[in-house]
Design a protein around this motif. Structure first.
Motif, PDB file in Angstrom:
ATOM      1  N   ALA A  76       0.962  -1.336   0.016  1.00 50.27           N
ATOM      2  CA  ALA A  76      -0.016  -0.013   0.062  1.00 50.27           C
ATOM      3  C   ALA A  76       0.961   1.272  -0.044  1.00 50.27           C
ATOM      4  O   ALA A  76       1.952   1.098   0.790  1.00 50.27           O
ATOM      5  N   ASP A  77       0.527   2.259  -0.686  1.00 48.39           N
ATOM      6  CA  ASP A  77       1.109   3.530  -0.699  1.00 48.39           C
ATOM      7  C   ASP A  77       2.670   3.500  -1.376  1.00 48.39           C
ATOM      8  O   ASP A  77       3.586   4.140  -0.794  1.00 48.39           O
ATOM      9  N   ALA A  78       2.827   2.638  -2.278  1.00 47.47           N
ATOM     10  CA  ALA A  78       4.155   2.542  -2.664  1.00 47.47           C
ATOM     11  C   ALA A  78       4.126   3.797  -3.503  1.00 47.47           C
ATOM     12  O   ALA A  78       3.255   4.324  -4.072  1.00 47.47           O
ATOM     13  N   PRO A  79       5.536   4.446  -3.337  1.00 46.68           N
ATOM     14  CA  PRO A  79       5.775   5.808  -3.982  1.00 46.68           C
ATOM     15  C   PRO A  79       5.800   5.699  -5.556  1.00 46.68           C
ATOM     16  O   PRO A  79       6.064   5.010  -6.267  1.00 46.68           O
ATOM     17  N   ASP A  80       4.958   6.969  -5.886  1.00 48.00           N
ATOM     18  CA  ASP A  80       4.864   6.910  -7.295  1.00 48.00           C
ATOM     19  C   ASP A  80       6.097   8.232  -7.779  1.00 48.00           C
ATOM     20  O   ASP A  80       6.572   8.755  -6.813  1.00 48.00           O
ATOM     21  N   ALA A  81       5.991   8.721  -9.023  1.00 45.21           N
ATOM     22  CA  ALA A  81       6.925   9.429  -9.522  1.00 45.21           C
ATOM     23  C   ALA A  81       6.850  10.909  -8.752  1.00 45.21           C
ATOM     24  O   ALA A  81       7.620  11.468  -8.416  1.00 45.21           O
ATOM     25  N   ALA A  82       5.437  11.174  -8.732  1.00 43.17           N
ATOM     26  CA  ALA A  82       5.369  12.435  -7.947  1.00 43.17           C
ATOM     27  C   ALA A  82       5.820  12.592  -6.576  1.00 43.17           C
ATOM     28  O   ALA A  82       6.588  13.517  -6.026  1.00 43.17           O
ATOM     29  N   ARG A  83       5.694  11.624  -5.815  1.00 42.05           N
ATOM     30  CA  ARG A  83       6.342  11.504  -4.534  1.00 42.05           C
ATOM     31  C   ARG A  83       7.665  11.265  -4.378  1.00 42.05           C
ATOM     32  O   ARG A  83       8.180  11.985  -3.526  1.00 42.05           O
ATOM     33  N   SER A  97      25.549  21.934   0.413  1.00 43.72           N
ATOM     34  CA  SER A  97      26.580  21.931  -0.557  1.00 43.72           C
ATOM     35  C   SER A  97      25.989  21.496  -1.980  1.00 43.72           C
ATOM     36  O   SER A  97      26.638  21.719  -3.057  1.00 43.72           O
ATOM     37  N   LEU A  98      24.763  20.966  -1.973  1.00 48.67           N
ATOM     38  CA  LEU A  98      24.061  20.605  -3.310  1.00 48.67           C
ATOM     39  C   LEU A  98      23.516  21.800  -3.999  1.00 48.67           C
ATOM     40  O   LEU A  98      22.887  21.642  -4.960  1.00 48.67           O
ATOM     41  N   GLN A  99      23.445  22.697  -3.196  1.00 49.48           N
ATOM     42  CA  GLN A  99      22.255  23.851  -3.928  1.00 49.48           C
ATOM     43  C   GLN A  99      22.673  24.402  -5.057  1.00 49.48           C
ATOM     44  O   GLN A  99      21.830  24.670  -5.945  1.00 49.48           O
ATOM     45  N   PRO A 100      24.068  24.546  -5.175  1.00 48.96           N
ATOM     46  CA  PRO A 100      24.599  25.215  -6.447  1.00 48.96           C
ATOM     47  C   PRO A 100      24.163  24.312  -7.845  1.00 48.96           C
ATOM     48  O   PRO A 100      23.928  24.796  -8.777  1.00 48.96           O
ATOM     49  N   LEU A 101      24.202  22.886  -7.462  1.00 44.24           N
ATOM     50  CA  LEU A 101      23.956  21.958  -8.526  1.00 44.24           C
ATOM     51  C   LEU A 101      22.592  21.743  -8.672  1.00 44.24           C
ATOM     52  O   LEU A 101      21.994  21.748  -9.706  1.00 44.24           O
ATOM     53  N   LEU A 102      21.678  21.597  -7.447  1.00 42.60           N
ATOM     54  CA  LEU A 102      20.367  21.411  -7.780  1.00 42.60           C
ATOM     55  C   LEU A 102      19.122  22.507  -7.095  1.00 42.60           C
ATOM     56  O   LEU A 102      18.527  22.262  -6.376  1.00 42.60           O
ATOM     57  N   GLY A 103      19.833  23.691  -7.626  1.00 47.40           N
ATOM     58  CA  GLY A 103      18.833  24.731  -7.344  1.00 47.40           C
ATOM     59  C   GLY A 103      17.566  24.502  -7.580  1.00 47.40           C
ATOM     60  O   GLY A 103      16.934  23.789  -8.400  1.00 47.40           O
ATOM     61  N   SER A 104      16.686  25.467  -7.064  1.00 48.37           N
ATOM     62  CA  SER A 104      15.209  25.190  -7.245  1.00 48.37           C
ATOM     63  C   SER A 104      14.897  25.093  -8.744  1.00 48.37           C
ATOM     64  O   SER A 104      13.703  24.663  -9.141  1.00 48.37           O
ATOM     65  N   THR A 105      15.579  25.923  -9.775  1.00 51.74           N
ATOM     66  CA  THR A 105      15.022  25.662 -11.162  1.00 51.74           C
ATOM     67  C   THR A 105      15.565  24.536 -11.565  1.00 51.74           C
ATOM     68  O   THR A 105      14.537  23.822 -12.503  1.00 51.74           O
ATOM     69  N   MET A 106      16.495  23.830 -11.436  1.00 49.16           N
ATOM     70  CA  MET A 106      16.872  22.627 -11.842  1.00 49.16           C
ATOM     71  C   MET A 106      16.073  21.521 -11.178  1.00 49.16           C
ATOM     72  O   MET A 106      15.343  20.655 -12.024  1.00 49.16           O
ATOM     73  N   LEU A 107      15.496  21.720 -10.118  1.00 47.31           N
ATOM     74  CA  LEU A 107      14.638  20.680  -9.330  1.00 47.31           C
ATOM     75  C   LEU A 107      13.170  20.769  -9.922  1.00 47.31           C
ATOM     76  O   LEU A 107      12.605  19.821 -10.100  1.00 47.31           O
ATOM     77  N   ALA A 108      12.895  21.974 -10.320  1.00 49.70           N
ATOM     78  CA  ALA A 108      11.532  22.269 -11.003  1.00 49.70           C
ATOM     79  C   ALA A 108      11.518  21.454 -12.509  1.00 49.70           C
ATOM     80  O   ALA A 108      10.663  20.750 -12.684  1.00 49.70           O
ATOM     81  N   ARG A 109      12.838  21.796 -12.894  1.00 52.94           N
ATOM     82  CA  ARG A 109      12.788  20.694 -14.395  1.00 52.94           C
ATOM     83  C   ARG A 109      12.973  19.311 -14.025  1.00 52.94           C
ATOM     84  O   ARG A 109      12.318  18.674 -14.930  1.00 52.94           O
ATOM     85  N   LEU A 110      13.492  19.059 -13.097  1.00 53.16           N
ATOM     86  CA  LEU A 110      13.557  17.517 -12.865  1.00 53.16           C
ATOM     87  C   LEU A 110      12.174  17.084 -12.580  1.00 53.16           C
ATOM     88  O   LEU A 110      11.427  16.043 -13.082  1.00 53.16           O
ATOM     89  N   GLY A 111      11.272  17.826 -11.958  1.00 51.86           N
ATOM     90  CA  GLY A 111       9.875  17.390 -11.521  1.00 51.86           C
ATOM     91  C   GLY A 111       9.311  17.326 -13.209  1.00 51.86           C
ATOM     92  O   GLY A 111       8.336  16.492 -13.150  1.00 51.86           O
ATOM     93  N   ASP A 112       9.466  18.416 -14.046  1.00 50.70           N
ATOM     94  CA  ASP A 112       8.667  18.519 -15.450  1.00 50.70           C
ATOM     95  C   ASP A 112       9.115  17.097 -16.199  1.00 50.70           C
ATOM     96  O   ASP A 112       8.378  16.603 -16.738  1.00 50.70           O
ATOM     97  N   LEU A 114      10.139  14.188 -15.066  1.00 47.06           N
ATOM     98  CA  LEU A 114       9.894  12.882 -14.235  1.00 47.06           C
ATOM     99  C   LEU A 114       8.471  12.700 -13.955  1.00 47.06           C
ATOM    100  O   LEU A 114       7.920  11.672 -13.607  1.00 47.06           O
ATOM    101  N   GLY A 115       7.738  13.776 -13.923  1.00 47.72           N
ATOM    102  CA  GLY A 115       6.318  13.853 -13.541  1.00 47.72           C
ATOM    103  C   GLY A 115       5.542  12.815 -14.217  1.00 47.72           C
ATOM    104  O   GLY A 115       4.430  12.335 -13.454  1.00 47.72           O
ATOM    105  N   ASP A 116       5.775  12.397 -15.508  1.00 43.98           N
ATOM    106  CA  ASP A 116       5.057  11.411 -15.969  1.00 43.98           C
ATOM    107  C   ASP A 116       5.560   9.936 -16.154  1.00 43.98           C
ATOM    108  O   ASP A 116       5.134   9.018 -16.767  1.00 43.98           O
ATOM    109  N   ALA A 117       6.751   9.873 -15.491  1.00 46.57           N
ATOM    110  CA  ALA A 117       7.612   8.736 -15.523  1.00 46.57           C
ATOM    111  C   ALA A 117       6.801   7.535 -14.890  1.00 46.57           C
ATOM    112  O   ALA A 117       5.907   7.749 -13.791  1.00 46.57           O
ATOM    113  N   VAL A 118       6.636   6.410 -15.135  1.00 48.91           N
ATOM    114  CA  VAL A 118       6.113   5.087 -14.648  1.00 48.91           C
ATOM    115  C   VAL A 118       7.134   4.449 -13.809  1.00 48.91           C
ATOM    116  O   VAL A 118       8.083   3.823 -14.455  1.00 48.91           O
ATOM    117  N   ILE A 119       6.812   4.218 -12.374  1.00 49.72           N
ATOM    118  CA  ILE A 119       7.926   3.406 -11.829  1.00 49.72           C
ATOM    119  C   ILE A 119       7.393   2.120 -11.839  1.00 49.72           C
ATOM    120  O   ILE A 119       6.005   1.733 -11.143  1.00 49.72           O
TER     121      ILE A 119
END
Length: 170
Positions: A76-83, A97-112, A114-119
């Motif tokens: 039950a409640d296995a994680p999906d892509a959004a989670r 230390s990851l903020q320069p690499l994973l800033g909010s813009t990059m994290l938003a792009r990752l979300g875009d 992976l949002g439809d990825a099927v795990i």
């Protein structure tokens, strides 16, 4: 002294640490046989629809299973892509230390991306068990997947390959 072949066979015959973790988690979360679970000899060990618990560990380890356990159970409640994306955002935010690499813009792009990825269900099951039983490893896996994705984006991989990279790196 054991030969390499004997040692390898002992490892193959040893009960799976994942099976122990799965049955432990089954005492706290709903884990159900999504298919009948058979031993290699054809004996039905668990019927489809049966809720598992820690008490099933012995029954499942005494026999060699026909199919890997992750192909025959669901949680039950296995994680999906959004989670996964939300958890990766939170995990990355905890490491300055990851903020320069994973800033909010990059994290938003990752979300875009992976949002439809099927795990795959087998991976979702393993992630759910890892999150419960090995939270530090789960956290590390989220970070590794996010960093891998950033490197893939910077390497201009196509979206489909980025999704495959994310699933492989987690």
């Amino acid at each position: 002294q054991h030969s390499h072949r004997e040692l390898a066979q002992q490892l193959l015959d040893a009960p799976s640490p994942f099976l122990r973790a799965l049955t432990t988690v089954a005492d706290r979360r709903d884990v159900v046989a999504s298919d009948d679970i058979f031993a290699r000899g054809g004996i039905k060990l668990v019927s489809r629809g049966t809720a598992l618990s820690g008490s099933f560990y012995e029954r499942l380890t005494v026999h060699k299973l026909l199919k890997p356990i992750e192909q025959t159970v669901s949680i039950a409640d296995a994680p999906d892509a959004a989670r996964i994306i939300a958890l990766a955002h939170a995990a990355a935010g905890q490491i300055p230390s990851l903020q320069p690499l994973l800033g909010s813009t990059m994290l938003a792009r990752l979300g875009d991306l992976l949002g439809d990825a099927v795990i795959p269900p087998e991976l979702a099951l393993k992630l759910a068990v890892m999150q419960e039983e090995r939270p530090r490893l789960f956290h590390h896996s989220l970070i590794a997947a996010a960093v891998s994705m950033v490197l893939g984006i910077r390497g201009q991989l196509p979206p489909r390959e980025l999704q495959a990279l994310a699933l492989a790196s987690i």
